[in-house]
Design a protein around this motif. Structure first.
Motif, PDB file in Angstrom:
ATOM      1  N   TRP A 208     -15.195 -26.868  48.427  1.00  0.00           N
ATOM      2  CA  TRP A 208     -14.891 -25.974  47.366  1.00  0.00           C
ATOM      3  C   TRP A 208     -14.180 -25.788  46.733  1.00  0.00           C
ATOM      4  O   TRP A 208     -14.056 -25.470  45.252  1.00  0.00           O
ATOM      5  CB  TRP A 208     -14.947 -24.346  47.859  1.00  0.00           C
ATOM      6  CG  TRP A 208     -16.385 -24.913  48.460  1.00  0.00           C
ATOM      7  CD1 TRP A 208     -16.717 -25.281  49.919  1.00  0.00           C
ATOM      8  CD2 TRP A 208     -17.652 -24.459  47.522  1.00  0.00           C
ATOM      9  NE1 TRP A 208     -18.381 -24.490  50.217  1.00  0.00           N
ATOM     10  CE2 TRP A 208     -18.880 -24.537  48.969  1.00  0.00           C
ATOM     11  CE3 TRP A 208     -18.146 -24.076  46.870  1.00  0.00           C
ATOM     12  CZ2 TRP A 208     -20.074 -24.030  48.322  1.00  0.00           C
ATOM     13  CZ3 TRP A 208     -19.688 -23.451  45.878  1.00  0.00           C
ATOM     14  CH2 TRP A 208     -20.667 -24.127  46.758  1.00  0.00           C
ATOM     15  N   SER A 209     -12.657 -25.896  47.089  1.00  0.00           N
ATOM     16  CA  SER A 209     -11.286 -26.227  45.820  1.00  0.00           C
ATOM     17  C   SER A 209     -11.796 -27.032  44.915  1.00  0.00           C
ATOM     18  O   SER A 209     -11.090 -26.988  43.737  1.00  0.00           O
ATOM     19  CB  SER A 209     -10.703 -26.951  46.252  1.00  0.00           C
ATOM     20  OG  SER A 209      -9.939 -26.274  47.550  1.00  0.00           O
ATOM     21  N   ASN A 212     -14.726 -25.247  42.822  1.00  0.00           N
ATOM     22  CA  ASN A 212     -14.304 -24.987  41.970  1.00  0.00           C
ATOM     23  C   ASN A 212     -13.261 -24.503  40.541  1.00  0.00           C
ATOM     24  O   ASN A 212     -12.710 -24.096  38.990  1.00  0.00           O
ATOM     25  CB  ASN A 212     -12.868 -23.451  42.929  1.00  0.00           C
ATOM     26  CG  ASN A 212     -13.928 -22.142  43.463  1.00  0.00           C
ATOM     27  OD1 ASN A 212     -15.298 -22.438  43.463  1.00  0.00           O
ATOM     28  ND2 ASN A 212     -13.622 -22.421  45.061  1.00  0.00           N
ATOM     29  N   THR A 215     -15.546 -25.316  37.827  1.00  0.00           N
ATOM     30  CA  THR A 215     -17.290 -24.505  37.127  1.00  0.00           C
ATOM     31  C   THR A 215     -16.750 -23.643  36.690  1.00  0.00           C
ATOM     32  O   THR A 215     -15.160 -23.057  36.920  1.00  0.00           O
ATOM     33  CB  THR A 215     -17.632 -24.627  38.685  1.00  0.00           C
ATOM     34  OG1 THR A 215     -18.242 -25.542  39.231  1.00  0.00           O
ATOM     35  CG2 THR A 215     -18.995 -23.709  38.469  1.00  0.00           C
ATOM     36  N   ALA A 220     -20.648 -20.528  38.098  1.00  0.00           N
ATOM     37  CA  ALA A 220     -20.794 -20.164  39.476  1.00  0.00           C
ATOM     38  C   ALA A 220     -22.138 -18.763  40.098  1.00  0.00           C
ATOM     39  O   ALA A 220     -22.361 -19.004  40.838  1.00  0.00           O
ATOM     40  CB  ALA A 220     -19.495 -19.704  39.922  1.00  0.00           C
ATOM     41  N   TYR A 224     -24.138 -21.641  41.745  1.00  0.00           N
ATOM     42  CA  TYR A 224     -23.495 -21.125  43.375  1.00  0.00           C
ATOM     43  C   TYR A 224     -24.721 -21.010  44.674  1.00  0.00           C
ATOM     44  O   TYR A 224     -24.604 -21.917  45.322  1.00  0.00           O
ATOM     45  CB  TYR A 224     -22.461 -20.106  43.577  1.00  0.00           C
ATOM     46  CG  TYR A 224     -21.377 -21.269  43.498  1.00  0.00           C
ATOM     47  CD1 TYR A 224     -20.838 -22.491  42.649  1.00  0.00           C
ATOM     48  CD2 TYR A 224     -19.940 -21.070  43.947  1.00  0.00           C
ATOM     49  CE1 TYR A 224     -20.420 -23.165  42.802  1.00  0.00           C
ATOM     50  CE2 TYR A 224     -18.902 -21.306  43.866  1.00  0.00           C
ATOM     51  CZ  TYR A 224     -19.117 -22.770  42.877  1.00  0.00           C
ATOM     52  OH  TYR A 224     -17.360 -23.245  42.208  1.00  0.00           O
ATOM     53  N   GLU A 459     -16.613 -18.299  47.758  1.00  0.00           N
ATOM     54  CA  GLU A 459     -15.781 -19.604  46.753  1.00  0.00           C
ATOM     55  C   GLU A 459     -16.391 -18.843  45.543  1.00  0.00           C
ATOM     56  O   GLU A 459     -15.032 -18.965  44.698  1.00  0.00           O
ATOM     57  CB  GLU A 459     -17.121 -20.649  46.841  1.00  0.00           C
ATOM     58  CG  GLU A 459     -17.359 -21.331  47.455  1.00  0.00           C
ATOM     59  CD  GLU A 459     -15.407 -21.774  48.767  1.00  0.00           C
ATOM     60  OE1 GLU A 459     -14.226 -22.439  47.881  1.00  0.00           O
ATOM     61  OE2 GLU A 459     -14.910 -21.447  50.019  1.00  0.00           O
ATOM     62  N   MET A 460     -16.786 -17.859  44.631  1.00  0.00           N
ATOM     63  CA  MET A 460     -16.892 -17.415  43.204  1.00  0.00           C
ATOM     64  C   MET A 460     -15.558 -16.472  43.568  1.00  0.00           C
ATOM     65  O   MET A 460     -14.889 -16.910  42.400  1.00  0.00           O
ATOM     66  CB  MET A 460     -17.907 -16.358  43.377  1.00  0.00           C
ATOM     67  CG  MET A 460     -18.742 -17.169  43.543  1.00  0.00           C
ATOM     68  SD  MET A 460     -21.028 -15.703  42.807  1.00  0.00           S
ATOM     69  CE  MET A 460     -22.178 -16.235  42.990  1.00  0.00           C
ATOM     70  N   TYR A 462     -12.709 -17.182  44.283  1.00  0.00           N
ATOM     71  CA  TYR A 462     -11.591 -18.214  44.334  1.00  0.00           C
ATOM     72  C   TYR A 462     -11.149 -18.020  42.656  1.00  0.00           C
ATOM     73  O   TYR A 462     -10.114 -18.257  42.028  1.00  0.00           O
ATOM     74  CB  TYR A 462     -11.179 -19.230  45.031  1.00  0.00           C
ATOM     75  CG  TYR A 462     -11.125 -18.896  46.352  1.00  0.00           C
ATOM     76  CD1 TYR A 462     -10.071 -18.662  46.959  1.00  0.00           C
ATOM     77  CD2 TYR A 462     -12.013 -19.411  47.588  1.00  0.00           C
ATOM     78  CE1 TYR A 462      -9.780 -19.146  48.334  1.00  0.00           C
ATOM     79  CE2 TYR A 462     -11.945 -19.356  49.350  1.00  0.00           C
ATOM     80  CZ  TYR A 462     -10.508 -19.045  49.292  1.00  0.00           C
ATOM     81  OH  TYR A 462     -10.520 -18.387  51.163  1.00  0.00           O
ATOM     82  N   ILE A 463     -12.026 -17.905  42.500  1.00  0.00           N
ATOM     83  CA  ILE A 463     -12.178 -18.998  40.920  1.00  0.00           C
ATOM     84  C   ILE A 463     -11.045 -17.672  39.451  1.00  0.00           C
ATOM     85  O   ILE A 463     -10.485 -18.367  38.970  1.00  0.00           O
ATOM     86  CB  ILE A 463     -13.585 -18.486  40.046  1.00  0.00           C
ATOM     87  CG1 ILE A 463     -14.255 -19.787  40.490  1.00  0.00           C
ATOM     88  CG2 ILE A 463     -13.357 -19.249  38.668  1.00  0.00           C
ATOM     89  CD1 ILE A 463     -16.116 -19.968  40.048  1.00  0.00           C
ATOM     90  N   LYS A 470      -5.175 -20.453  44.872  1.00  0.00           N
ATOM     91  CA  LYS A 470      -6.410 -20.546  44.645  1.00  0.00           C
ATOM     92  C   LYS A 470      -6.346 -22.374  46.106  1.00  0.00           C
ATOM     93  O   LYS A 470      -6.851 -22.629  46.779  1.00  0.00           O
ATOM     94  CB  LYS A 470      -6.681 -22.361  43.762  1.00  0.00           C
ATOM     95  CG  LYS A 470      -7.644 -21.392  42.648  1.00  0.00           C
ATOM     96  CD  LYS A 470      -7.855 -21.845  41.240  1.00  0.00           C
ATOM     97  CE  LYS A 470      -8.842 -20.701  40.533  1.00  0.00           C
ATOM     98  NZ  LYS A 470      -9.484 -21.815  39.258  1.00  0.00           N
ATOM     99  N   LYS A 474      -6.399 -20.877  49.171  1.00  0.00           N
ATOM    100  CA  LYS A 474      -7.776 -21.071  49.687  1.00  0.00           C
ATOM    101  C   LYS A 474      -7.379 -21.956  51.048  1.00  0.00           C
ATOM    102  O   LYS A 474      -7.959 -21.432  53.154  1.00  0.00           O
ATOM    103  CB  LYS A 474      -7.849 -21.960  48.860  1.00  0.00           C
ATOM    104  CG  LYS A 474      -9.545 -22.209  49.795  1.00  0.00           C
ATOM    105  CD  LYS A 474     -10.557 -22.991  48.521  1.00  0.00           C
ATOM    106  CE  LYS A 474     -11.375 -23.240  48.636  1.00  0.00           C
ATOM    107  NZ  LYS A 474     -12.573 -22.839  49.794  1.00  0.00           N
TER     108      LYS A 474
END
Length: 539
Positions: A208-209, A212, A215, A220, A224, A459-460, A462-463, A470, A474
């Motif tokens: 996911w890192s 992100n 994306t 996302a 996603y 996950e969204m 974190y963006i 991040k 994370k």
């Protein structure tokens, strides 16, 4: 149209105006005819079925990164499903072991391992490029699983100190049987931790890192919820693969360890799928991250040129604790881990009683994983609609609601078992099997809402964060928060077992604690929703 006398008389008295109106109308009609003949007002073109499908597909530049990402996620979840089912079979059906061992292994083995990994990961992020961090963290997993299947498991009779632990157990109270089982079956405990860490490290953190990183927030929100659809086909495939491998024992000659053969087939699939994942990651590094149409090259260069701020583990922890945003994210992950663990351990105790044989247990878990994948696919389609119509906040609240409702039904079945006995008899089953099936439905619905809504929401979130938050944020939330939640739930169960004598007697207290945790979860989700909406609005 009705014409009044007044209007009629006026029109009769004004023939010029009538003539001019008629002339204007003819001129207007002539202009319309000329315009249409010249093509300035073209008729709307009807789209065919294939054109409609083509127009709904993502653009070429988005497909170039979304397809390999989806395939990577498929491989990662394919492995995780096999590992999740296998770790439970090994530990729960091990000699002088059971579901009671799970709370102890999550608290005293898994959590320290997660904290240790997070410290190592923070150092790796400071010293290596992110792509090399990915390889450094994933390859050791694949090496361990191959060594376990072909060397450690065939020699467990020599490697496991059963006689030594029996001597210690004779001098200690019966309550120490579960922690001693971890020492007795230490290689299974190590496999259990590595399987858990695959989910936390490879699926939650590393994949996911990377997703992100390549994306945008808009992409996302669009993809996603659907992104996991292809990946959750992995649950169906891996579940059926586990079931197929478990059935192979019927054709094996006498004297061959059926579980040992099954394990080699399962770990062989893990290594093959892991190799495909590494190949896809390498492809994206070479072909996608270097393409300006897919990834903003200026932003990528700025990230590489930005000087990394090196912090000690204590400084990193202080940096993250100051952020309300990170704390709320951690609360979501910890609350999920505690809630699912409180319900799941009780279910697995029933599951072992119903399926004491390792291959039968494994076959049931294979069907369970396939069912989870099928339900999750349906939830993925529903998830996109929820995001579009109701937004991030409502989507984030679906999973705690699902766990609360289904958990209440499962605990009600435990608390009022005599009331449900006639119902089980009328259905042609036993109260034990009814509890197993209700617990399975509870887990399937909870996990499907987690995969389809909880994970994309997380996950969204974190963006919009900066690069340090991040990576290190994370790592702290996913790698420590996940096992911390599970070990927190395990600690509650251990205290209650010591206090009231058994897991069954602790059920009323667990149901009350579950309600409190869900309230805490709802509060953090609402707080994070406000911060996320504010952060995305300023971008």
């Amino acid at each position: 149209t009705t014409v009044t006398p007044l209007t009629s008389s006026r029109m009769m008295k004004s023939p010029v105006s009538v003539n001019s109106m008629q002339h204007g109308y003819k001129q207007h009609q002539s202009q319309r005819f000329m315009s249409s003949s010249e093509g300035t007002v073209p008729a709307p073109e009807k789209k065919g079925f294939l054109k409609k499908i083509a127009s709904s597909l993502p653009p070429a530049n988005e497909r170039k990164k979304l397809i390999p990402l989806a395939l990577m996620f498929f491989c990662i979840l394919f492995n995780y499903t096999i590992l999740r089912d296998t770790k439970d079979v090994l530990m729960v059906t091990a000699p002088k072991s059971g579901a009671e061992v799970i709370p102890f292994i999550k608290t005293y083995v898994n959590l320290p391992a997660a904290i240790g990994f997070t410290a190592i990961y923070a150092k790796l992020c400071d010293r290596l490029e992110q792509k090399n961090v990915f390889y450094t963290c994933t390859i050791p997993f694949l090496v361990f699983f191959s060594i376990f299947a072909w060397f450690i498991y065939p020699n467990t009779g020599f490697l496991h100190p059963h006689a030594f632990v029996d001597q210690i157990a004779a001098m200690l109270p019966a309550g120490f049987a579960a922690p001693l089982s971890i020492i007795r079956n230490w290689s299974y405990a190590m496999f259990y931790v590595m399987a858990e860490m695959w989910g936390s490290v490879v699926a939650s953190l590393l994949f996911w890192s990377f997703a992100n990183e390549v994306t945008t927030v808009d992409e996302a929100k669009k993809y996603y919820p659907l992104f996991g659809m292809g990946a959750n086909v992995a649950l169906i495939f891996s579940g059926q693969y586990v079931k197929w491998v478990s059935k192979m024992r019927a054709n094996l000659p006498v004297g061959v360890d059926p579980w040992g053969v099954s394990l080699k087939y399962l770990m062989g699939a893990i290594i093959g799928s892991g190799s495909v994942m590494l190949g896809l990651y390498s492809h994206m590094q070479r072909k996608v991250l270097t393409d300006p149409a897919c990834v903003d090259q200026e932003a990528q260069a700025a990230k590489k040129n930005k000087k990394k701020v090196k912090m000690t583990l204590k400084e990193s922890a202080q940096f993250l604790m100051k952020s309300t945003y990170i704390r709320d994210l951690a609360t979501l992950v910890i609350a999920y881990g505690m809630c699912i663990n409180i319900v799941e351990v009780s279910w697995k105790a029933k599951l072992k009683a119903a399926f004491p044989n390792p291959n039968e247990y494994s076959m049931f878990m294979g069907n369970f994983s396939s069912a989870t994948g099928s339900v999750t696919l349906a939830m993925m389609l529903l998830g996109r609609t929820i995001f579009e119509k109701f937004g991030w906040r409502k989507a984030a609240l679906v999973t705690p609601t699902m766990i609360g409702v289904t958990g209440a039904v499962f605990f009600a079945l435990q608390l009022f078992a005599p009331t449900f006995a006639p119902i089980a008899a009328s259905l042609g089953t036993t109260p034990l099997m009814m509890a197993v099936m209700v617990g399975a439905v509870q887990n399937i619905l909870s996990k499907s809402s987690k995969y389809s809504l909880f994970d994309p929401c997380k996950e969204m979130a974190y963006i919009p964060l900066d690069q340090d938050s991040k990576t290190k944020g994370k790592a702290a939330v996913d790698v420590i928060g996940n096992p911390l939640g599970k070990s927190g739930g395990s600690m509650i169960q251990q205290i209650l077992i010591f206090g009231v004598g058994s897991l069954a007697a602790a059920t009323p207290y667990l149901s009350v604690i579950l309600v409190g945790l869900l309230f805490w979860w709802f509060k953090a989700a609402n707080s994070l929703a406000g911060q996320f909406e504010e952060a995305t609005a300023t971008e």
